[in-house]
Scaffold this active site. Structure first.
Site, PDB file in Angstrom:
ATOM      1  N   PRO A  69       9.606  -1.828  15.802  1.00 18.73           N
ATOM      2  CA  PRO A  69       8.779  -2.828  16.483  1.00 18.73           C
ATOM      3  C   PRO A  69       8.916  -4.154  15.734  1.00 18.73           C
ATOM      4  CG  PRO A  69       7.404  -1.242  15.272  1.00 18.73           C
ATOM      5  CD  PRO A  69       8.819  -0.792  15.123  1.00 18.73           C
ATOM      6  N   THR A  71       8.047  -8.152  15.503  1.00 17.68           N
ATOM      7  CA  THR A  71       7.199  -9.239  15.979  1.00 17.68           C
ATOM      8  C   THR A  71       8.061 -10.408  16.454  1.00 17.68           C
ATOM      9  OG1 THR A  71       5.507  -8.556  14.425  1.00 17.68           O
ATOM     10  CG2 THR A  71       5.274 -10.749  15.351  1.00 17.68           C
ATOM     11  N   GLN A 123       2.674  -0.220  19.185  1.00 18.88           N
ATOM     12  CA  GLN A 123       2.171  -0.289  17.815  1.00 18.88           C
ATOM     13  C   GLN A 123       0.893  -1.113  17.755  1.00 18.88           C
ATOM     14  OE1 GLN A 123       3.891  -2.705  14.535  1.00 18.88           O
ATOM     15  NE2 GLN A 123       4.408  -0.747  13.581  1.00 18.88           N
ATOM     16  N   CYS A 154       2.587  -4.275   7.839  1.00 20.12           N
ATOM     17  CA  CYS A 154       2.600  -5.739   7.968  1.00 20.12           C
ATOM     18  C   CYS A 154       2.162  -6.397   6.660  1.00 20.12           C
ATOM     19  CB  CYS A 154       1.691  -6.179   9.102  1.00 20.12           C
ATOM     20  SG  CYS A 154       1.737  -7.967   9.358  1.00 20.12           S
ATOM     21  N   LYS A 193       3.596   3.630  10.436  1.00 18.93           N
ATOM     22  CA  LYS A 193       4.663   2.959   9.692  1.00 18.93           C
ATOM     23  C   LYS A 193       4.056   2.378   8.417  1.00 18.93           C
ATOM     24  CE  LYS A 193       8.620  -0.100  10.049  1.00 18.93           C
ATOM     25  NZ  LYS A 193       8.507  -1.425   9.453  1.00 18.93           N
ATOM     26  N   HIS A 223       9.288   2.100   5.220  1.00 16.92           N
ATOM     27  CA  HIS A 223      10.148   0.959   4.890  1.00 16.92           C
ATOM     28  C   HIS A 223      10.252   0.928   3.368  1.00 16.92           C
ATOM     29  CE1 HIS A 223      10.843  -3.693   5.219  1.00 16.92           C
ATOM     30  NE2 HIS A 223      11.825  -3.059   4.602  1.00 16.92           N
ATOM     31  N   GLY A 256      15.307   0.273   6.313  1.00 21.58           N
ATOM     32  CA  GLY A 256      15.638  -0.753   5.334  1.00 21.58           C
ATOM     33  C   GLY A 256      17.125  -0.943   5.110  1.00 21.58           C
ATOM     34  N   ASP A 257      17.627  -2.161   5.420  1.00 24.57           N
ATOM     35  CA  ASP A 257      18.976  -2.611   5.044  1.00 24.57           C
ATOM     36  C   ASP A 257      20.135  -1.937   5.772  1.00 24.57           C
ATOM     37  OD1 ASP A 257      17.653  -4.209   3.247  1.00 24.57           O
ATOM     38  OD2 ASP A 257      18.039  -2.932   1.519  1.00 24.57           O
ATOM     39  N   ALA A 278      15.828  -2.425  11.991  1.00 33.04           N
ATOM     40  CA  ALA A 278      15.058  -3.636  12.269  1.00 33.04           C
ATOM     41  C   ALA A 278      15.972  -4.858  12.262  1.00 33.04           C
ATOM     42  CB  ALA A 278      13.919  -3.772  11.250  1.00 33.04           C
TER      43      ALA A 278
END
Length: 408
Positions: A69, A71, A123, A154, A193, A223, A256-257, A278
Site C-alpha cells: 500500500p 501513499t 489498509q 507509518c 504491517k 519492513h 525492503g529493497d 514498494a
C-alpha cells in the site's frame, strides 16, 4: 389477566417439562422448531465462533507477489498497471479511520477496488481501539475486500505523535485492543504491517510477532527498517529471517529493497511466506514480470511511454476526463515520474542488477526519450506529462510530496 398481556400456551398438559420443547409461564412463546437447551445453545455459539475464527484467519497468499500500500502513488490506476505486469496481491492506500468515520469522500475513494484486483485489501491507520473497531465494523458492511490491514509502519510525525502507525509498536495494550476489537467485527482476515522497531538499534518485531499471532492476526508484513532509519540504510533481511521463526506458524512477508529478480530470490531464501514490493514497483512496475520470468527486461523508452499512456487513460477513467480529472491525473503522473526517473535501463548498466540504494549518475540514453526520462528535474517530468495530457494550465508548478532520502 391484565389487559394487553398474552399467556403462553402450556404444552404436555401444563406439565412444566424442562426439555427443549418446554414452553412455560413467563417465557416468550417461541415456535417449537426453534427451541433448544441451554447447553446446546452455548455449544452452537462456540462452534460457530470457532468456524468464524478459522474463516477470518485464512489468507493463503504464500509465494505471491504483494504490491505494498503506497501513499499517493499506490492509487487505483497505478495498481492496474502493476496487476498487468504480474502483481498478485494489491492493497489500497493508507486510509485514516477518523476521516472514514467522518464520511470524507476523498478518504473513502482510497478504498475503491478495480475489477482486475482479484486479491485486494484495504489498509487502516488509527491510534484508538474504539475508532478502529467502529471503522472495521463499517467496512465489513460497506466494502468488498479480501483482508483488512492495520498500518503499524507509518513513520511520519503527524501520525506517530498521535499514537498511530509505528507508535503502536510501543503501545502494546492499545495495539492488542485494536487487533482484538477489529477481529471481532470483521468477516475477513486481519493483517498487520510493521517495522523492525522505532529506534534504529532497538528491534521490537521479534517480541511482538508471537503476540500478534496469539491475538488472531492472519499475516504480518515486516519492513526491514526502523522508524528512525527511514531509507538511510539497507533493509535488514537477516533480522527478517530471525523473525520468520518468531512468527511461525503465522505467515510473515518481508519487505525492503527489492528491485530485481535476484533480490526477490535472496529474500525468499530467508524463509518468508512471500515478498511485498514498494519502491521497486514505483521505479519499474515491470519488476513483477521480471521476478516471475526470472529475467532482466531491457525495456525500451517507447514501451515505457506506452505504460505512462495507459496510466493516464486509467486515470481519466478513474478521476474523470474533465479539466479537474485531467489535472488530477497529471498530478499523480508527476508524483510517479519523480520515482520512475531513478530507473537505469538494463542495456546501459556495466553490472547487473541495478541496486535500489545506488544513485543514478547523469547519463545520455539510447534516444532522446530515454534521456528525458532520466531527468531529475520537475520541468522535464512536466514535459513528459504534456506529451500525454496536453499543455499544463498557466502558472502551473509541481513539487513532489515524497522527499525521499534513499541515497544519503
Amino acid at each position: 389477566m391484565a389487559e394487553g398481556t398474552v399467556e403462553a400456551p402450556l404444552e404436555n398438559g401444563g406439565g412444566g417439562d424442562s426439555g427443549a420443547g418446554a414452553l412455560e409461564r413467563g417465557v416468550a412463546p417461541i415456535k417449537r422448531q426453534y427451541l433448544t437447551t441451554k447447553e446446546q445453545f452455548h455449544q452452537f455459539l462456540e462452534a460457530k465462533g470457532q468456524e468464524k475464527t478459522c474463516r477470518e484467519t485464512e489468507l493463503d497468499i504464500r509465494g505471491k507477489l504483494y504490491l505494498a500500500p503506497l501513499t499517493t502513488c499506490g492509487n487505483l490506476p497505478f495498481r492496474r498497471i502493476c496487476k498487468r505486469f504480474g502483481a498478485d496481491v494489491t492493497c489500497g492506500e493508507m486510509a485514516v479511520c477518523t476521516n472514514l468515520l467522518q464520511g470524507q469522500m476523498s478518504e473513502w475513494a482510497l478504498l475503491k477496488r478495480h475489477q482486475c484486483e482479484d486479491i485486494f485489501g484495504v489498509q487502516l491507520e488509527g491510534a484508538f481501539p474504539d475508532t478502529m473497531t467502529k471503522c472495521a465494523e463499517l467496512l465489513s458492511r460497506t466494502v468488498e475486500v479480501d483482508f483488512v490491514d492495520i498500518n503499524v509502519g507509518c513513520p511520519i510525525d503527524l501520525v506517530y505523535k498521535k499514537g498511530g502507525g509505528c507508535a503502536l509498536m510501543n503501545r502494546s495494550t492499545k495495539f492488542q485492543q485494536i487487533v482484538r476489537g477489529m477481529n471481532q467485527v470483521l468477516d475477513v482476515p486481519l493483517t498487520v504491517k510493521i517495522r523492525t522497531g522505532v529506534q534504529e538499534r532497538v528491534n521490537l518485531a521479534h517480541r511482538l510477532l508471537p503476540e500478534l499471532r496469539d491475538w488472531g492476526v492472519a499475516l504480518v508484513t515486516l519492513h526491514g527498517r526502523s522508524r528512525e532509519q527511514r531509507y538511510t540504510k539497507l533493509a535488514d533481511w537477516q533480522y527478517i529471517e530471525e523473525c520468520v521463526q518468531a512468527a511461525s506458524p503465522m505467515p510473515l512477508f518481508g519487505n525492503g529493497d527489492i528491485l530485481s529478480f535476484e533480490d526477490a530470490n535472496r529474500a525468499m531464501q530467508t524463509g518468508v511466506a512471500g515478498i511485498m514490493i514498494a519502491r521497486g514497483a514505483l521505479l519499474k512496475p515491470w519488476l513483477f514480470t521480471e521476478i516471475k520470468e526470472q529475467r532482466h527486461w531491457d525495456i525500451s523508452s517507447s514501451e515505457r511511454l506506452d505504460i505512462l499512456r495507459d496510466f493516464t487513460n486509467y486515470g481519466l477513467e478513474h478521476w474523470g476526463s474533465d479539466t479537474q480529472g485531467v489535472e488530477k491525473t497529471r498530478r499523480f503522473l508527476l508524483e510517479w515520474l519523480s520515482f520512475l526517473c531513478r530507473y537505469v535501463p538494463v542495456g546501459l548498466l556495466e553490472r547487473l542488477p541495478q541496486r535500489i540504494n545506488e544513485r543514478p549518475p547523469y547519463y545520455l540514453g539510447r534516444d532522446y526519450l530515454e534521456t528525458l526520462m532520466a531527468s531529475q528535474k520537475a520541468a522535464d517530468w512536466i514535459r513528459i506529462s504534456e506529451m500525454l495530457l496536453g499543455p499544463v494550465p498557466p502558472n502551473f508548478a509541481f513539487l513532489p510530496k515524497h522527499k525521499a532520502n534513499a541515497y544519503k
